[in-house]
Write an enzyme that holds these catalytic residues in place. Structure first.
Site, PDB file in Angstrom:
ATOM      1  N   GLU A  66      28.988 121.277 101.872  1.00  0.00           N
ATOM      2  CA  GLU A  66      30.201 121.917 102.389  1.00  0.00           C
ATOM      3  C   GLU A  66      29.872 123.307 102.915  1.00  0.00           C
ATOM      4  O   GLU A  66      30.305 124.330 102.389  1.00  0.00           O
ATOM      5  CB  GLU A  66      31.266 121.981 101.290  1.00  0.00           C
ATOM      6  CG  GLU A  66      32.646 122.344 101.811  1.00  0.00           C
ATOM      7  CD  GLU A  66      33.182 121.349 102.836  1.00  0.00           C
ATOM      8  OE1 GLU A  66      32.771 121.458 104.011  1.00  0.00           O
ATOM      9  OE2 GLU A  66      33.972 120.475 102.470  1.00  0.00           O
ATOM     10  N   GLY A  89      32.683 118.253  89.270  1.00  0.00           N
ATOM     11  CA  GLY A  89      32.003 117.823  88.058  1.00  0.00           C
ATOM     12  C   GLY A  89      31.717 116.346  88.020  1.00  0.00           C
ATOM     13  O   GLY A  89      31.216 115.838  87.012  1.00  0.00           O
ATOM     14  N   PRO A 144      36.233 114.331  92.463  1.00  0.00           N
ATOM     15  CA  PRO A 144      36.615 115.498  91.661  1.00  0.00           C
ATOM     16  C   PRO A 144      35.413 116.383  91.353  1.00  0.00           C
ATOM     17  O   PRO A 144      34.266 115.919  91.307  1.00  0.00           O
ATOM     18  CB  PRO A 144      37.185 114.879  90.374  1.00  0.00           C
ATOM     19  CG  PRO A 144      37.464 113.447  90.715  1.00  0.00           C
ATOM     20  CD  PRO A 144      36.489 113.060  91.762  1.00  0.00           C
TER      21      PRO A 144
END
Length: 580
Positions: free
Chosen positions: A505, A377, A375
């Site tokens: 990414e 954070g 997730p």
């Protein structure tokens, strides 16, 4: 930071230590000061020569020697004054250049954590404005203060010799002037220091808004930014008015005192001349010496104001210079080729008591691809920051082979890492400048640059520009598309030939056409290198050797895509949402 606070009580000691640390050109400074002293002494002689000329004035008594002496005195004073002004300006410029150089070298070697809590505009103000204040004091105000003191002392001594009675009456104006000027000077110093701090804050706000101009316009935030900017402008305006009010008092007040004294000397001296107790030449000399006393006194208030400003600037300069650089500026050089990278029980927090990572452990064998998922954070980007040594772990160890990376020099470690972020950072300049950023350009032949561009599928669009590699790309590469910037970042990584590759990414923000090209370039770049990748889309990491799933700062699963899909419920949920 405790030593800095204690130094605030030591008056000029921190300022003098800072000046001595710059390698101030002593010969130029000493010669400049000596020149000012000479011109001051010459200036003290001129009224005496004028007295002789006035008292013995007649066409027959005009002595060529006396006239020549007066002309020579003026010429010598003018020439020496010009040379002294240049030498002291040189001293000030050299001083500020050394100070800015020391601050710039220090800033470049401070840890990233320092800049997390500092506005860039404020830092720029420290390097440019605060050092300029110190230069102004050394170049202008110190020489004026020294020559002013000599001028006052010399003029008073000569006046006492000429007529001690009128001199004592005239000297009453000096304590009166100082009594009025000192409190005004202190008030001005306080306002000036407030102006410095407000200027730094305003510079930071303006710089941030301009750097994010597209966000501001896209958000229709012009009115909000206008209000914030105008509030800063009005605060600066208020400080400016407060300075103006004091200047409006200082100037006329000094003028009033000066003309009152001059009027008194003219009246009192005129009476003395009329009754024959003083010659006309002595009265003229008195008036000339009076100017040599009054004008330096008027500059003293500005000197003490500038001195207070320089002391404040010195505190901020010393504060930066006393900061600790990144740990590991010195260390071993180790070739990481063929060595595993082990992260063992690493914990980290940006703020005390608020852990971001807790007990992270994994291993990357040579040539493997390790992907981080989880997730937002969860701590993936923080793990990257620790691997690049932007921060040091609170506990735990990161090793290459059997060597902790803290034992390696930062230069050696980072030179073996290639980083391709989600949004590739570009510097203002040309494509060539960005490809070779941080690389010794003299050692990179043109063919190697084009080979790297070919490997990154960047050569085609680069050749399409009229200036090729010398094409200016604008601030932050604004003249290039996102895909072009990413391919330049990949070509830069090829040129660095890193042993370790880190990718955040790198295709997340690209359109499907650009993504396909960049993804193929990345596959070429990853070949044979240990690779760490942050994945926001699982499709880019399904072939990773291992996926490290991080939730809430902890590793909750490690394995291949298939292993995690079968054993990790949250990962399986992610995969079903994105891949099925």
């Amino acid at each position: 930071m405790a030593p800095i606070n204690s130094e605030k009580q030591d008056g000029l000691k921190p300022f003098m230590r800072l000046i001595r640390s710059t390698g101030i050109p002593k010969a130029a400074f000493g010669s400049g000061i000596a020149g000012f002293l000479i011109t001051t002494l010459v200036g003290l002689v001129i009224p005496l020569l004028t007295k002789e000329l006035v008292d013995g004035f007649s066409l027959e008594s005009l002595s060529p020697v006396l006239i020549a002496a007066i002309i020579a005195a003026f010429l010598i004073q003018t020439v020496i004054d010009g040379v002294s002004t240049y030498l002291l300006s040189y001293t000030g410029q050299k001083l500020v250049a050394d100070l800015r150089g020391k601050m710039w070298r220090k800033l470049l070697r401070l840890p990233v954590s320092h800049f997390d809590g500092e506005a860039s505009g404020g830092t720029v103000s420290r390097v440019v404005n605060d050092t300029g204040i110190v230069k102004e004091l050394i170049s202008n105000h110190v020489p004026q203060f020294i020559s002013g003191l000599i001028s006052i002392v010399g003029a008073v001594v000569l006046l006492l010799i000429l007529d001690w009675q009128m001199t004592l009456v005239m000297l009453i104006s000096i304590p009166v002037t100082m009594a009025l000027m000192i409190p005004l000077g202190r008030r001005m110093a306080k306002i000036s220091r407030g102006m410095q701090d407000e200027t730094a804050a305003f510079s930071g706000s303006i710089q941030q808004t301009i750097s994010e101009i597209r966000l501001m316009k896209a958000s229709n935030a012009e009115e909000d930014e206008e209000k914030k900017g105008m509030a800063g402008i009005l605060r600066l305006f208020d400080f400016g008015l407060r300075e103006a009010r004091i200047n409006a008092v200082i100037g006329p007040l000094m003028g009033l005192i000066m003309w009152a004294v001059i009027a008194f000397i003219i009246v009192y001296g005129g009476v003395r001349v009329a009754d024959g107790s003083m010659s006309t030449g002595t009265l003229v000399a008195f008036l000339l010496y009076l100017f040599q006393i009054v004008f330096p006194v008027t500059t003293f208030a500005m000197f003490f104001t500038q001195l207070q400003k320089a002391k404040g600037a010195t505190e901020r300069i010393i504060q930066i210079l006393s900061l600790d650089p990144e740990p590991g500026q010195q260390g071993n050089r180790v070739d990481v080729s063929g060595l595993p990278i082990t992260v063992e029980n690493v914990s980290f927090s940006y703020l005390s008591g608020e852990p971001v990572l807790n007990g992270i452990s994994f291993r990357a064998n040579p040539g493997e691809m390790i992907a981080f998922a989880g997730p937002s954070g969860g701590g993936k980007s923080t793990m990257f920051a620790l691997l690049e040594r932007f921060y040091e772990p609170d506990s735990g160890t990161i090793r290459v082979g059997d060597t902790p990376i803290t034992a390696l020099s930062l230069e050696s470690w980072r030179s073996q890492i290639g980083y391709v972020p989600q949004e590739s950072a570009m510097m203002s300049g040309t494509i060539r400048d960005n490809l070779l950023y941080g690389i010794e350009q003299d050692h990179i032949p043109e063919e190697k640059i084009w080979l790297a561009a070919d490997m990154a599928f960047a050569s085609e669009f680069i050749r399409g520009f009229p200036d090729g590699l010398n094409t200016e790309i604008g601030e932050r590469g604004i003249r290039l598309s996102g895909g072009q910037r990413q391919r330049i970042a990949i070509a830069r990584a090829f040129l660095r030939d890193p042993k370790i590759l880190m990718m955040d990414e790198a295709t997340a923000s690209l359109d499907s056409h650009s993504e396909g090209i960049v993804q193929e370039a990345l596959q070429r770049l990853m070949a044979g290198r240990t690779t760490f990748a942050i994945a926001h889309r699982l499709s880019t990491i399904v072939d990773a050797d291992r996926i490290v799933f991080i939730e809430g700062g902890q590793v909750t699963g490690i394995g291949t895509h298939r292993e995690l899909f079968d054993s990790h419920p949250v990962y399986r949920e992610y995969a079903e949402q994105q891949l099925i």
